[in-house]
Design a protein around this motif. Structure first.
Motif, PDB file in Angstrom:
ATOM      1  N   TYR A  44      47.685 -39.978  21.824  1.00 57.49           N
ATOM      2  CA  TYR A  44      47.083 -41.324  21.885  1.00 57.49           C
ATOM      3  C   TYR A  44      46.705 -41.644  23.329  1.00 57.49           C
ATOM      4  O   TYR A  44      47.483 -41.404  24.248  1.00 57.49           O
ATOM      5  CB  TYR A  44      48.075 -42.374  21.394  1.00 57.49           C
ATOM      6  CG  TYR A  44      48.361 -42.292  19.915  1.00 57.49           C
ATOM      7  CD1 TYR A  44      47.550 -42.951  18.990  1.00 57.49           C
ATOM      8  CD2 TYR A  44      49.442 -41.555  19.444  1.00 57.49           C
ATOM      9  CE1 TYR A  44      47.815 -42.878  17.632  1.00 57.49           C
ATOM     10  CE2 TYR A  44      49.712 -41.479  18.090  1.00 57.49           C
ATOM     11  CZ  TYR A  44      48.896 -42.138  17.186  1.00 57.49           C
ATOM     12  OH  TYR A  44      49.165 -42.054  15.855  1.00 57.49           O
ATOM     13  N   THR A  45      45.539 -42.244  23.474  1.00 55.53           N
ATOM     14  CA  THR A  45      45.071 -42.610  24.819  1.00 55.53           C
ATOM     15  C   THR A  45      44.959 -44.129  24.963  1.00 55.53           C
ATOM     16  O   THR A  45      44.448 -44.613  25.960  1.00 55.53           O
ATOM     17  CB  THR A  45      43.691 -41.981  25.080  1.00 55.53           C
ATOM     18  OG1 THR A  45      42.795 -42.455  24.061  1.00 55.53           O
ATOM     19  CG2 THR A  45      43.725 -40.468  25.043  1.00 55.53           C
ATOM     20  N   ASP A  46      45.442 -44.879  23.947  1.00 56.04           N
ATOM     21  CA  ASP A  46      45.188 -46.333  23.938  1.00 56.04           C
ATOM     22  C   ASP A  46      45.889 -47.096  25.062  1.00 56.04           C
ATOM     23  O   ASP A  46      45.527 -48.216  25.364  1.00 56.04           O
ATOM     24  CB  ASP A  46      45.579 -46.922  22.573  1.00 56.04           C
ATOM     25  CG  ASP A  46      47.018 -46.640  22.230  1.00 56.04           C
ATOM     26  OD1 ASP A  46      47.429 -45.466  22.366  1.00 56.04           O
ATOM     27  OD2 ASP A  46      47.754 -47.570  21.847  1.00 56.04           O
ATOM     28  N   ARG A  47      46.883 -46.470  25.712  1.00 53.96           N
ATOM     29  CA  ARG A  47      47.583 -47.193  26.794  1.00 53.96           C
ATOM     30  C   ARG A  47      46.938 -46.945  28.166  1.00 53.96           C
ATOM     31  O   ARG A  47      47.392 -47.505  29.163  1.00 53.96           O
ATOM     32  CB  ARG A  47      49.044 -46.740  26.855  1.00 53.96           C
ATOM     33  CG  ARG A  47      49.838 -47.099  25.607  1.00 53.96           C
ATOM     34  CD  ARG A  47      51.321 -47.028  25.855  1.00 53.96           C
ATOM     35  NE  ARG A  47      51.704 -45.811  26.571  1.00 53.96           N
ATOM     36  CZ  ARG A  47      52.890 -45.621  27.105  1.00 53.96           C
ATOM     37  NH1 ARG A  47      53.820 -46.563  27.047  1.00 53.96           N
ATOM     38  NH2 ARG A  47      53.178 -44.479  27.714  1.00 53.96           N
ATOM     39  N   LEU A  48      45.892 -46.092  28.180  1.00 55.84           N
ATOM     40  CA  LEU A  48      45.219 -45.837  29.472  1.00 55.84           C
ATOM     41  C   LEU A  48      44.548 -47.130  29.955  1.00 55.84           C
ATOM     42  O   LEU A  48      43.754 -47.707  29.213  1.00 55.84           O
ATOM     43  CB  LEU A  48      44.147 -44.759  29.299  1.00 55.84           C
ATOM     44  CG  LEU A  48      44.562 -43.287  29.351  1.00 55.84           C
ATOM     45  CD1 LEU A  48      43.388 -42.406  28.980  1.00 55.84           C
ATOM     46  CD2 LEU A  48      45.096 -42.920  30.723  1.00 55.84           C
ATOM     47  N   PRO A  49      44.830 -47.581  31.164  1.00 54.69           N
ATOM     48  CA  PRO A  49      44.226 -48.835  31.630  1.00 54.69           C
ATOM     49  C   PRO A  49      42.782 -48.624  32.114  1.00 54.69           C
ATOM     50  O   PRO A  49      42.286 -47.494  32.113  1.00 54.69           O
ATOM     51  CB  PRO A  49      45.123 -49.229  32.798  1.00 54.69           C
ATOM     52  CG  PRO A  49      45.633 -47.938  33.310  1.00 54.69           C
ATOM     53  CD  PRO A  49      45.713 -46.982  32.146  1.00 54.69           C
ATOM     54  N   GLU A  50      42.142 -49.712  32.531  1.00 56.18           N
ATOM     55  CA  GLU A  50      40.811 -49.621  33.138  1.00 56.18           C
ATOM     56  C   GLU A  50      40.901 -48.706  34.365  1.00 56.18           C
ATOM     57  O   GLU A  50      41.954 -48.656  35.012  1.00 56.18           O
ATOM     58  CB  GLU A  50      40.382 -51.023  33.620  1.00 56.18           C
ATOM     59  CG  GLU A  50      40.094 -52.006  32.508  1.00 56.18           C
ATOM     60  CD  GLU A  50      38.988 -51.518  31.607  1.00 56.18           C
ATOM     61  OE1 GLU A  50      37.926 -51.128  32.130  1.00 56.18           O
ATOM     62  OE2 GLU A  50      39.186 -51.483  30.374  1.00 56.18           O
ATOM     63  N   PRO A  51      39.800 -48.020  34.720  1.00 59.78           N
ATOM     64  CA  PRO A  51      39.856 -47.097  35.866  1.00 59.78           C
ATOM     65  C   PRO A  51      40.446 -47.712  37.134  1.00 59.78           C
ATOM     66  O   PRO A  51      41.241 -47.073  37.825  1.00 59.78           O
ATOM     67  CB  PRO A  51      38.391 -46.692  36.060  1.00 59.78           C
ATOM     68  CG  PRO A  51      37.788 -46.832  34.708  1.00 59.78           C
ATOM     69  CD  PRO A  51      38.497 -47.968  34.048  1.00 59.78           C
TER      70      PRO A  51
END
Lengths: 104, 702
Positions: free
Chosen positions: B191-198
């Motif tokens: 899952y990548t949904d917790r990756l924040p904005e750059p």
């Protein structure tokens, strides 16, 4: 040098080489962030990445996410076998790569 | 411990066979990561279990090979023909160690060292200097031990959510996932949904999280052990999701899984079900769950179904390992039972006791069923013989500088284990001939307007009580005129003899005949097709060959399904009884004194306008006494021709349990075995092929 940025005919290309792990993550991201935020065309070449861990995968996810934005002018080059293997092991399906797989 | 060592050896042989197949497939599909995993797992298990059961030489040797394949898995070493060659050599070496034990290694210590040097050359200097954490001798790998006791598998859902400092603690989550994969088949969903904005992204913090669906027989503790050094740096939830005893239930539906995972309330599922769209779409539309959550639930559903299918296949393909000798003993006992049952039938018929007759009928039916079941247990798919041929084609074609593709079909066709074992040599012989003499070099093929790559096709199929194996190549074919020249040169044919192309082709089955221009290490020593033919005849089979010059050769092998019990025709000569195998018999006709007189002393008969030669068996075996006024001719089909065998009387069809003859009779060519009849007397089983060949030879001489 793990990351190299060059301006070629069709715009800027960033080559990521060698290991892409927690040890290189900070430097790599520092170079990439301004380029990803820029509206100029950008190609990210991952074909020479020799190994990739979880931290490296996160950076690749960020690049893929940026490339998937509606107005993005970011192109992802073909991933190296190490990158593909790491994505498979981590169960990650990234849009730009999966589209490419379908095209071929 | 000895039992466990034996169990390890059996499993290792199976793994080596699987390894060989996987390596050959990998050479064709070097990008197939599933194949690389299969090769790695096989090496890993051979090594780990080898160390565990005292096969230290094997474990030490396999260690470096496994290391290289680990790099292949990471994409650091590419799959090349060189790598496959080395791996096949390593596989052969491990097999040698298993066959001969440590003495074999002592006899040829350089061989293993040479192979290992090849593998080490593939590793980078960094790899070579890596500390040997996985030394198999000091720290056996966590592979499944070759335990003969089956373990109960269970499915687990593992939710692995690292804290953001996981990387900084020195933990690589991919290594943990790899370790889980070592416990059994698994599906990983990242899952990548917790990756924040750059702008907010800290590359040294961990944002990824995983859900892993794992089927393992090692239990929940083995899973917890994987996370033992990471448990303070992550949230971990391990739940069993499918108990083996609930497998008769249908697979859980999407709604049930989402509710069980706590993603959605049961009421929301009910509401959604009342509408007409697909449940996943409805729940996403209503924003009850995210597309990622539905995707994960669907993946879980598929995984549960796949695992159940795999378990069903495993249980239906039989999980009991039985020694071949025990099966042979069982077949022998059934043979005895068939004999006793024949005696019982004979007694019941003679006594005309209705009650005894009724019991005899039941015994007869049960014996027939038991016989069929026992014989079917010894049946093996012919693929086991085909698998060895792939390696042969690959190695020989490489050695001879030819490009050859092998296609096999009908590998699932089943044959008696003994037949398959004895079929191996004839098949190898035929293929060697085809590779060496049949298929041309790429240059010659190009010049002849053919594709540079030659093809050999092997196709197996059932045909009544027989199995047919067709072997076909698109090579240079056999030139009948070349055979003619060679036969004349060897004195096997007179220069004036008038022979059709088909007859000339049959001459390659004569002993000592070879058309090879040069003797090579592969074939052409003049001990070829006659040996093949003899081997097949020993199996009560036959061989047929057709060939077109420049187009290729087709060979068909006809084999009986089993060698243990056959249908035979019981005949009588004086006081002696003989059995003729029913498979080749076409019909029976009477032979009167008038027929003999009409033929003017020649042993021929006119059957519906066809002249059929026959062999008077009484004369052949020197049986004294006067034959009956009307004798019986049993007409057999041999190599497309009808030939008769004359006997006094035909008794009828019988189930024949074949008993091998004492070595004293090994030179009696015409007898292939013996059987015990219902009254306890012995009948000899005639080898019709050999008997009628004599007739053929006599006719040729005449």
């Amino acid at each position: 040098m793990p990351i190299e940025s060059r301006t070629l005919d069709h715009g800027r290309t960033v080559f990521v080489r060698g290991a892409l792990s927690i040890w290189e993550a900070a430097d790599t991201w520092r170079t990439l962030l301004p380029l990803l935020s820029s509206p100029d065309p950008l190609t990210v070449d991952l074909s020479e990445v020799e190994s990739c861990d979880g931290a490296g995968l996160q950076i690749i996810c960020q690049i893929a996410r940026a490339a998937g934005l509606p107005d993005a002018a970011i192109t992802l080059g073909p991933p190296s076998p190490s990158v593909t293997a790491a994505l498979v092991r981590a169960g990650l399906v990234l849009e730009p790569f999966s589209n490419r797989a379908q095209e071929t | 411990m000895d039992t466990q060592r034996e169990a390890y050896k059996i499993e290792a042989y199976e793994l080596l066979a699987e390894l060989e197949t996987s390596l050959l497939e990998l050479e064709q599909s070097p990008d197939d990561t599933a194949l690389v995993d299969r090769v790695f797992r096989a090496m890993h298990t051979i090594k780990g279990s080898g160390a565990m059961f005292g096969f230290d030489e094997i474990a030490a040797f396999t260690h470096d090979v496994e290391t290289v394949f680990d790099r292949v898995r990471d994409g650091r070493i590419p799959v090349t023909t060189h790598l496959v060659n080395l791996a096949l050599l390593a596989r052969d070496h491990i097999k040698g160690l298993l066959d001969g034990g440590a003495e074999a290694e002592a006899n040829d210590p350089d061989k293993g060292a040479g192979i290992l040097a090849g593998f080490r050359a593939l590793l980078s200097p960094d790899d070579a200097s890596m500390p040997d954490e996985t030394d198999p001798l000091s720290n056996p790998a966590p592979a499944a031990p070759a335990s003969p006791t089956p373990v109960r598998e269970q499915m687990f859902r593992i939710q692995f959510t690292p804290y953001d400092d996981l990387f900084r603690n020195g933990t690589n989550p991919l290594a943990l996932i790899d370790e889980l994969a070592g416990l059994g088949p698994c599906r990983v969903i990242g899952y990548t949904d917790r990756l924040p904005e750059p702008a907010l992204f800290d590359p040294e913090s961990c944002y990824l999280h995983w859900e892993i669906l794992l089927t393992t027989g090692r239990g929940i503790d083995a899973i917890k052990d994987v996370f033992i050094f990471a448990e303070d740096a992550c949230d971990l939830a391990i739940e069993p999701i499918d108990e083996p005893e609930t497998e008769d239930r249908p697979s859980p539906r999407l709604g049930e899984i989402l509710v069980a995972r706590g993603d959605v309330a049961p009421e929301a599922v009910e509401t959604a079900l009342h509408r007409q769209k697909r449940l996943g779409e409805l729940l996403v539309e209503s924003r009850t769950v995210s597309p990622e959550q539905v995707g994960a639930a669907l993946a879980e559903q598929a995984f549960v179904q796949e695992t159940r299918q795999r378990r069903e296949q495993q249980s239906s393909s039989g999980s009991v390992r039985v020694a071949a000798e025990k099966l042979d003993a069982l077949v022998n006992l059934v043979g005895e039972l068939v004999t006793v049952q024949a005696r019982l039938s004979q007694k019941a018929t003679a006594d005309r006791d209705p009650e005894l007759l009724a019991i005899t009928e039941v015994v007869e039916r049960l014996t027939a069923e038991l016989r069929d079941h026992v014989l079917s247990v010894r049946m093996l798919p012919i693929e086991t013989a085909f698998a060895k041929l792939r390696r042969l084609v690959r190695d020989l074609s490489g050695e001879l500088g030819k490009r050859i593709q092998l296609h096999t079909e009908g590998g699932e066709t089943e044959l008696d284990k003994t037949v398959i074992e004895q079929l191996n040599d004839p098949l190898v012989h035929i293929l060697r001939n085809s590779i060496d003499h049949g298929i041309e070099t790429p240059e010659k093929r190009g010049a002849a307007g053919k594709s540079e790559q030659g093809t050999i096709r092997i196709h197996a199929e059932h045909s009544g009580a027989n199995v047919l194996i067709h072997i076909q190549d698109d090579g240079a074919g056999i030139d009948p005129q070349q055979i003619r020249r060679k036969a004349i040169e060897k004195g096997l044919l007179s220069p004036e003899a008038d022979k059709s192309d088909k007859e000339l082709l049959q001459m390659i089955f004569l002993p000592g005949f070879s058309t090879a221009g040069a003797v090579t290490s592969v074939s052409g020593r003049g001990v070829g097709m006659d040996v093949v033919k003899r081997s097949l005849e020993t199996l009560r089979g036959s061989i047929d060959l057709t060939s077109r010059k420049g187009r290729g050769t087709a060979i068909t092998l006809k084999l009986p399904l089993t060698l243990a019990i056959i249908d035979g025709l019981l005949v009588e000569l004086g006081d002696e009884k003989f059995v003729l195998p029913l498979a080749a018999i076409e019909s029976c006709v009477e032979l009167t004194r008038k027929h003999v007189a009409d033929a003017h002393g020649r042993n021929i008969l006119n059957i519906r306008g066809q002249i059929v030669p026959y062999l008077p068996l009484r004369e052949r075996f020197g049986i004294e006494g006067t034959p009956p006024a009307i004798e019986q001719v049993v007409i057999n089909q041999l190599d497309g021709q009808q030939v008769g065998i004359v006997v006094d009387r035909v008794i009828g069809e019988h189930q024949i349990v074949i008993k091998t003859m004492n070595t004293l009779y090994k030179d009696v060519q015409e007898i292939s075995g013996a059987t015990i009849l219902g009254d306890g007397s012995v009948a000899l089983i005639l080898d019709v092929q050999k008997l009628l060949h004599e007739l053929d030879d006599a006719a040729v001489a005449a």
